[in-house]
Design a protein around this motif. Structure first.
Motif, PDB file in Angstrom:
ATOM      1  N   ARG A 883       0.800  -1.143  -0.032  1.00  0.00           N
ATOM      2  CA  ARG A 883      -0.077   0.026   0.121  1.00  0.00           C
ATOM      3  C   ARG A 883       1.130   1.346  -0.066  1.00  0.00           C
ATOM      4  O   ARG A 883       1.926   1.333   0.711  1.00  0.00           O
ATOM      5  N   PHE A 884       0.851   2.182  -1.051  1.00  0.00           N
ATOM      6  CA  PHE A 884       1.516   3.156  -0.873  1.00  0.00           C
ATOM      7  C   PHE A 884       0.623   4.590  -0.466  1.00  0.00           C
ATOM      8  O   PHE A 884      -0.399   4.607  -0.599  1.00  0.00           O
ATOM      9  N   ILE A 923       6.000   6.894   0.636  1.00  0.00           N
ATOM     10  CA  ILE A 923       6.322   5.442   1.383  1.00  0.00           C
ATOM     11  C   ILE A 923       5.545   4.419   0.816  1.00  0.00           C
ATOM     12  O   ILE A 923       4.227   4.422   0.037  1.00  0.00           O
ATOM     13  N   TYR A 924       6.024   3.068   1.205  1.00  0.00           N
ATOM     14  CA  TYR A 924       5.154   2.025   1.028  1.00  0.00           C
ATOM     15  C   TYR A 924       5.059   1.162   2.143  1.00  0.00           C
ATOM     16  O   TYR A 924       5.960   1.179   2.887  1.00  0.00           O
ATOM     17  N   TYR A 925       4.064   0.337   2.282  1.00  0.00           N
ATOM     18  CA  TYR A 925       3.986  -0.346   3.725  1.00  0.00           C
ATOM     19  C   TYR A 925       3.106  -1.442   3.408  1.00  0.00           C
ATOM     20  O   TYR A 925       2.029  -1.534   2.630  1.00  0.00           O
ATOM     21  N   GLU A 926       3.116  -2.707   4.312  1.00  0.00           N
ATOM     22  CA  GLU A 926       2.418  -3.872   4.066  1.00  0.00           C
ATOM     23  C   GLU A 926       1.204  -3.566   5.072  1.00  0.00           C
ATOM     24  O   GLU A 926       1.248  -2.940   5.978  1.00  0.00           O
ATOM     25  N   LEU A 930       1.348  -5.584  10.785  1.00  0.00           N
ATOM     26  CA  LEU A 930       1.493  -4.188  11.429  1.00  0.00           C
ATOM     27  C   LEU A 930       1.964  -3.032  10.613  1.00  0.00           C
ATOM     28  O   LEU A 930       2.892  -2.032  11.332  1.00  0.00           O
ATOM     29  N   ASN A 931       1.561  -2.861   9.400  1.00  0.00           N
ATOM     30  CA  ASN A 931       1.954  -1.623   8.596  1.00  0.00           C
ATOM     31  C   ASN A 931       3.352  -1.331   8.576  1.00  0.00           C
ATOM     32  O   ASN A 931       3.804  -0.001   8.968  1.00  0.00           O
ATOM     33  N   ARG A 932       4.337  -1.989   8.799  1.00  0.00           N
ATOM     34  CA  ARG A 932       5.763  -1.872   8.484  1.00  0.00           C
ATOM     35  C   ARG A 932       6.283  -1.333   7.028  1.00  0.00           C
ATOM     36  O   ARG A 932       5.688  -1.919   6.050  1.00  0.00           O
ATOM     37  N   GLY A 933       6.583  -0.244   7.341  1.00  0.00           N
ATOM     38  CA  GLY A 933       6.754   0.803   6.033  1.00  0.00           C
ATOM     39  C   GLY A 933       8.318   0.902   5.661  1.00  0.00           C
ATOM     40  O   GLY A 933       9.058   0.434   6.359  1.00  0.00           O
ATOM     41  N   SER A 934       8.276   1.263   4.632  1.00  0.00           N
ATOM     42  CA  SER A 934       9.556   1.664   3.914  1.00  0.00           C
ATOM     43  C   SER A 934      10.301   3.189   4.564  1.00  0.00           C
ATOM     44  O   SER A 934       9.572   3.845   5.260  1.00  0.00           O
TER      45      SER A 934
END
Length: 1316
Positions: A883-884, A923-926, A930-934
């Motif tokens: 997700r961006f 940013i992008y994140y999963e 747990l919404n771990r992002g870049s």
């Protein structure tokens, strides 16, 4: 009753008032239903107040903070007519009331109000705005002038106020004006006329003079007369106070060509700036008089005195004593301590000309303490306050300074010592000498010298001296010598004591070990009746050993209690995979994945307790548990844990296997059912590629079915109704016929009920955070006394108590002190009272960045975009299915989100405008873990404009530099890939200089000379061709110094002011027609410039702040030869603080008392004109006060020993004390601290003595027994009389034969008499 106001055209800054107006839904008869509205000018407020006739009040407390509220009045009747005003609440109290609204009788429009604004000073030709407020919208405003039957102007504004402009005002515009209003559709319905307004045009007659009798400085209760005198007879005079024009406007008929304004009993609030003017019968006015400052006070403010060039002066030199105070228009007198009569006088004119008291050709008799006071020529009851003083020293050589060592005069291993050389007056430079080395010399501006003791080369005897700026070639007398000692130099008592303690502790430990062994050996040979004594001695000895070691440890270290807070790891996710999609039970593998990156291994459990297996975590932080083909033994409930080094996670959701040929049992859950809203029911099937079916109790067939979408499915009820309540369950099945079904999930009961509306939920800051950041969640509702609960990914994580303590809306803050990777996720909140719950709030996605590599952000077109175009921002990531989010600098939350299946996302900005300019990042994140992002992408600037932004030109290090120095002009802009051009004004022949192709353009100018000074600007061109307009940068003036004599710089009221006070810098040069420049150290460009008429420029700084502290100087240059300036003035350090900095405290000649000798404590601060106080620990009140900071301490009866500290206060601010200095300890020659013998050493020494005494007692007892043991051994006829003591000897086995008599008595011990 109508009032007549005379309004002078004068610009004054007033506090903004709230706005009051009327709204009605009856435009042709507004009195039928009236609502009053009150609006604050610039801030939101929690309370509003409506006042009627200054007595009746109506409160409004809105449910949330707002900037405007309404007060319904209804139909206008006789009971609610009157005068209305409104106020709003701000942090410091109620605001100033709005303008007065007068409601007339029913059937009439409200009476308008009338006032004036001036755009320019009150002279002919200026522009004037006359404002008429009609209170209602869509009215017709008419402006009338006395003597004219028809209106002179009219307006139909869209709001409640009309502005009538008089441009280029002439004497014909003078007169009396009124305004009236009427409804557009009813031109016959008029309002009452406003109060008349006299318009007086100033500047047509010469200005008058304003004087005060008996003087401009008076005490409260005394009388004062202000005389306004003009050159023309028969005029009307007016007096006003600038601080309050509306309430302090006075008119007087003349007595010939003057008028007297009498104040019978003055008050403190009468203090202010007064001026007067006069006008004729046609309202033609004069110029304004000069401003006259009137002081009404019961105590004179303090003056301050400064000696120039230095308070230490040589015999025969001249010195200037500059005295100033905050009061203007009054003289000053100079006093010397010990003399009753003043030495010199300065009148007000001399002070305005910046004159000072002069002492020429000084002698030793001129030494002393000087002060200055106000000199009044009229009688008044004002009290004279104390004044600061200056001590003048007339010497052939400056006096010796003091030299002290910090923290002590004894070196410690690996530590340095700071020698502090101090003098009682400003110093140019300090010098340190070392007696053991004639060539050693160090210099310091602040008087601090750091001495290290590498290889013992720091010990020795030191002294210091100094020189002052007035006589840089003359060094002072040398200070008293100070000796430094240390382990690598002279042996100290402390060093010897410490080494002795270490050696004694080691020998003590070895000796005690020998004692224990000796006691054990002796224990095997003594009788049983004596064994208890030895056991006791052994226990006591070991107790002393443990106590001694423990106490030594406590003496040498600090006991610090530390509590480690270990947060549990987040709950892992569990699912199943198979390579037989139509028959998963043939080969099933369970997977466990953790959102925490620090997970070490996973554990699979069955039925809550059965341990199945442990697997290490892979790089993807997951582990597989193969079960193979399912058998009956596999049936049960499975869950997994993740393990870290110090914690174990919560269990995952339970996966239930119910048989050998059946799918795992699904799990059903749902959001809160809310009447009339959408509801989603989640069914989790554990395996991918399954179909889902939703059942409701009472129905045989599924009510909804979904195809293979993944491991879970969402069933949606579009609009919840009462009939949707009941029990629901779900089942899964294989994708193809014949279907293989799972068992139904556990039932889920939906209860439809009324609920509170959802709360407002957000983060106080951005929800995109880096690890370690602090995050605060805010959950609020307008309902009172609620309890809040916060959820993360649907699980409750925190709750708050009811807000009983605060009236008004409920609110709760939830804090994460330090965000970790596992804290990311979707957060929400809700609230409840005793029975009813609220809906869930909107989700807040907390994204924790810096877990994945940063993406790349590109823009098309750009980065320069014309307004109205569309812009696409392309964010390229590394991983798919993320997700961006797009972020703009200055906004707290992301402006756009996108969930994509690939590894990039395009964000579209439609029809961009100037507000879209700024720096963007993405940013992008999963979303599953747990919404771990870049990391954030590199910021990308977008500029929406048709003109290139103006670059910034600035000098380095400064634009005011000495002749021959180097300077670099930097041209900076926000664009990349551009080239810069430097241009010098009025120099068409100078070559253009091209800078580098980068963001920074550097233009060095070396060895600056007269040819290099002047005005510079720069601009830049892009590398691409475009019709963009180019604008030049700001202008930088390069000024070279050192060509004129230096000016003097003073600050009033003094070098230290409290934040919020006004301050004035006075820079005085030696030439007329000069331009003065104020400089501050650390700034690249001048703060202010001024071109006064005289020799002095006054730079006023209103309401100074802490940031205004610093070192200031000034220069000046002639108008005929600009940019060639004088030398810098002497630096002036300014302190803006309500807490002056702490002083330093030193002891002379040392911190150790010698017999019959005193110690002088020297307290020094950075500010002049202060009073010092010395405090002694243990004393309730301060011990001594001093103006010079020297305190003599004697040690009679040992009362001088202890810890001292000092502080000071400014004589201009006697209620403000500085922070206390660092503590300084004075000790006696034989005192414990003289040898640095700490309490810990005393404790250790005491323990050594106790242990040695205990050992001596034990040895004495043994020695006393020794003759008995020898006698006993000689009379046993050679038989072995060794007694088998059970407490001491357990080596023999039961039944072993010996020659001892005790062994023949069936284990009974027999005591044999032994003669002594």
């Amino acid at each position: 009753m109508q009032q007549t106001f005379t309004v002078l055209l004068f610009c004054i800054l007033m506090e903004q008032q709230p706005e009051l107006w009327i709204e009605s839904n009856y435009p042709q008869a507004p009195w039928e239903n009236i609502t009053l509205w009150c609006r604050s000018p610039s801030r939101i407020s929690s309370k509003f107040l409506l006042l009627k006739d200054k007595t009746q009040m109506t409160w409004i407390r809105p449910s949330y903070k707002t900037f405007q509220v309404s007060f319904p009045i209804g139909a206008l009747t006789e009971s609610n007519i009157g005068l209305y005003r409104c106020c709003y609440w701000k942090e410091t109290g109620w605001s100033k009331p709005s303008k007065v609204l007068e409601l007339e009788a029913p059937g009439q429009l409200p009476k308008p109000i009338f006032w004036i604004q001036a755009e320019t000073p009150p002279l002919p030709g200026c522009n004037v705005n006359i404002l008429c407020h009609g209170w209602l919208q869509d009215l017709v405003f008419m402006l009338f002038k006395e003597g004219y039957a028809e209106p002179v102007d009219y307006q139909v504004p869209t709001g409640t106020m009309a502005i009538f402009s008089i441009d280029n005002m002439t004497p014909e515009d003078e007169g009396v004006y009124i305004c009236r209003t009427h409804i557009q559709m009813l031109p016959t319905l008029w309002s009452e006329p406003s109060n008349p307004l006299k318009l007086v045009v100033a500047g047509l007659y010469p200005k008058p003079t304003l004087t005060a009798y008996p003087g401009p400085i008076m005490a409260p209760g005394e009388s004062l007369s202000l005389r306004c005198q003009g050159p023309i007879y028969g005029m009307t005079f007016a007096l006003m106070r600038l601080e309050d024009l509306e309430n302090s406007f006075y008119h007087k008929k003349p007595i010939k060509n003057e008028a007297y304004f009498f104040f019978r009993s003055l008050k403190i609030q009468d203090t202010g700036h007064y001026l007067c003017f006069y006008y004729d019968g046609s309202y033609r006015g004069s110029l304004l008089s000069d401003v006259l400052k009137i002081w009404v006070t019961d105590t004179f403010p303090k003056t301050w005195l400064l000696a120039r060039p230095n308070p230490v002066v040589q015999v025969g030199q001249n010195i200037s004593l500059r005295c100033r105070g905050p009061m203007d228009g009054v003289g000053l007198s100079l006093y010397k301590k010990g003399e009753d009569k003043p030495l010199q006088f300065l009148d007000a004119t001399s002070i305005n000309n910046n004159e000072s008291f002069l002492l020429n050709n000084v002698t030793n008799s001129d030494s002393g303490i000087y002060s200055c006071r106000y000199h009044l020529t009229w009688k008044t009851s004002i009290r004279m306050a104390s004044h600061n003083s200056v001590e003048l020293l007339v010497v052939d050589k400056p006096p010796k300074p003091s030299l002290s060592a910090w923290p002590s005069t004894v070196f410690k291993l690996g530590k340095s010592i700071t020698l502090q050389c101090r003098a009682s007056h400003p110093v140019l430079e300090f010098s340190l000498e070392w007696e053991e080395r004639a060539t050693f010399q160090k210099f310091s501006v602040d008087g601090d010298f750091i001495i290290s003791n590498v290889d013992g080369k720091g010990t020795g005897t030191y002294s210091c001296s100094y020189r002052v700026g007035a006589h840089p070639n003359i060094w002072s007398h040398r200070s008293e010598p100070l000796k430094l000692m240390g382990p690598a130099g002279f042996l100290t008592w402390n060093y010897i004591l410490n080494e002795a303690i270490r050696l004694s502790l080691f020998m003590q430990f070895v000796a005690l070990m020998f004692v224990v062994l000796w006691i054990k050996w002796k224990c095997q040979r003594l009788r049983i009746r004596e064994a208890w004594l030895l056991g006791t001695a052994q226990g006591v000895t070991m107790l002393f050993i443990v106590t001694a070691l423990l106490c030594c440890g406590l003496c040498n270290g600090e006991l610090v209690e530390e509590t480690e807070i270990i947060l549990p790891t987040p709950k892992p996710e569990m699912w199943a995979e198979t390579n037989f999609p139509l028959a998963p039970w043939k080969n099933l593998t369970l997977w466990c994945r953790s959102p925490s990156g620090s997970t070490k291994e996973f554990v699979l459990l069955k039925d809550g307790t059965g341990w199945i297996a442990t697997r290490p975590a892979t790089e993807q932080v997951r582990a597989a548990f193969p079960l193979g083909a399912l058998t009956q033994s596999h049936a049960g409930s499975y869950h997994c844990h993740s393990w870290e080094e110090m914690a174990v996670s919560e269990p995952s959701e339970a996966l239930e296997l119910v048989g050998t040929d059946i799918l795992p049992k699904p799990v059903i859950s749902a959001s809160l059912p809310i009447l009339g809203q959408e509801l989603q029911i989640l069914c989790k099937g554990w395996l991918a590629g399954l179909g889902f079916a939703l059942y409701k109790e009472g129905k045989q067939e599924p009510i909804q079915q979904l195809g293979a979408l993944g491991r879970e499915a969402l069933f949606t009820i579009q609009r919840v109704e009462d009939k949707d309540g009941g029990n629901y369950s779900c089942r899964t099945h294989t994708e193809k016929h014949p279907f293989k079904w799972s068992e139904p999930s556990e039932p889920l009961e939906l209860v439809i009920q009324e609920m509170y509306p959802k709360p407002f939920f957000n983060t106080l800051g951005s929800p995109v955070v880096t690890p370690g950041s602090r995050v605060t969640f805010n959950c609020s509702t307008p309902y009172h006394h609620m309890t809040f609960i916060v959820y993360k990914d649907g699980n409750e994580i925190a709750s708050s108590d009811k807000s009983w303590t605060r009236p008004g809306p409920s609110e709760a803050h939830f804090l994460i002190m330090s965000v970790g990777i596992g804290d990311g996720g979707n957060y929400s909140c809700r609230y409840f009272d005793f029975v009813v719950w609220s809906e869930f709030s909107d989700l807040v996605e907390l994204v924790v960045t810096e877990f994945y590599p940063k993406p790349t952000l590109l823009v098309k077109p750009g980065p320069l975009v014309f307004p109205g175009k569309n812009v696409t921002l392309h964010c390229q990531g590394t991983f798919q299915g993320m997700r961006f989010a797009l972020l703009q600098e200055g906004t707290q939350v992301p402006i756009q989100f996108q969930s994509v299946s690939g590894n990039s996302a395009d964000f579209l900005l439609h029809n961009v405008g100037a507000e879209d300019s700024g720096n963007y990042s993405c940013i992008y994140y999963e979303t599953t873990m747990l919404n771990r992002g870049s990391y954030l992408s590199t910021p990308l600037m977008i500029l929406v404009t048709d003109t290139l932004p103006k670059p910034r030109l600035f000098p380095e290090p400064s634009s005011v530099i000495p002749m021959g120095e180097n300077v670099t002009l930097w041209c900076q802009g926000p664009l990349r890939g551009v080239r810069y051009i430097l241009h010098k004004e009025a120099d068409a022949t100078s070559p253009q200089r091209w800078g580098p192709t980068s963001n920074d353009g550097a233009f060095p100018i070396t060895n600056i000379s007269s040819a290099s000074i002047g005005r510079y600007s720069c601009c830049y061109h892009p590398n691409w061709t475009s019709p963009l307009k180019i604008q030049p940068s700001n202008t930088v003036e390069l000024i070279v110094t050192g060509l004129l004599p230096k000016p003097s710089l003073l600050a009033q009221p003094g070098p230290m002011v409290v934040p919020g006070e006004n301050m004035t810098f006075q820079c005085q040069g030696e030439f007329l027609d000069s331009t003065f420049v104020l400089l501050k150290e650390g700034t690249q460009e001048p703060l202010k410039k001024q071109r006064p008429r005289g020799y002095r420029a006054d730079f006023r700084m209103p309401a100074v702040r802490n940031e205004d502290s610093g070192i200031y100087s000034c220069v000046y240059y002639l108008a005929s030869d600009p940019f060639k300036a004088s030398n810098h003035s002497d630096s002036l350090e300014i302190w803006v603080t309500d807490k002056p900095p702490k002083p330093s405290l030193a002891a002379w000649p040392s911190t150790v008392f010698k017999l019959g000798k005193d110690i002088t404590l020297q307290c020094r601060g950075p500010l002049p004109g202060v009073e010092f106080v010395l405090e002694h620990d243990g004393e309730e009140a301060p011990q001594q006060f001093s103006e010079d900071g020297d305190f003599v301490i004697n040690n009679s009866e040992g009362k001088g020993i202890g810890n001292y500290s000092c502080s000071y206060r400014l004589q201009a601010h006697p209620d403000i004390w500085s922070e206390p200095s660092d503590s300084l300890e004075l000790v006696g020659e034989a005192g414990p601290a003289a040898q640095e013998c700490t309490v810990g050493n005393i404790v250790r020494s005491t323990l050594i003595v106790v242990v040695i005494v205990a050992l001596g007692v034990v040895l004495a007892i043994e020695w006393k027994k020794w003759p008995r043991l020898r006698t006993r051994g000689s009379e046993t006829d050679g038989r072995d009389q060794t007694i088998a003591l059970e407490e001491c000897n357990q080596e023999g086995e039961a039944g072993t034969t010996t020659n001892s008599p005790s062994s023949t008595s069936q284990g009974i011990s027999v005591e044999l008499p032994v003669p002594v």
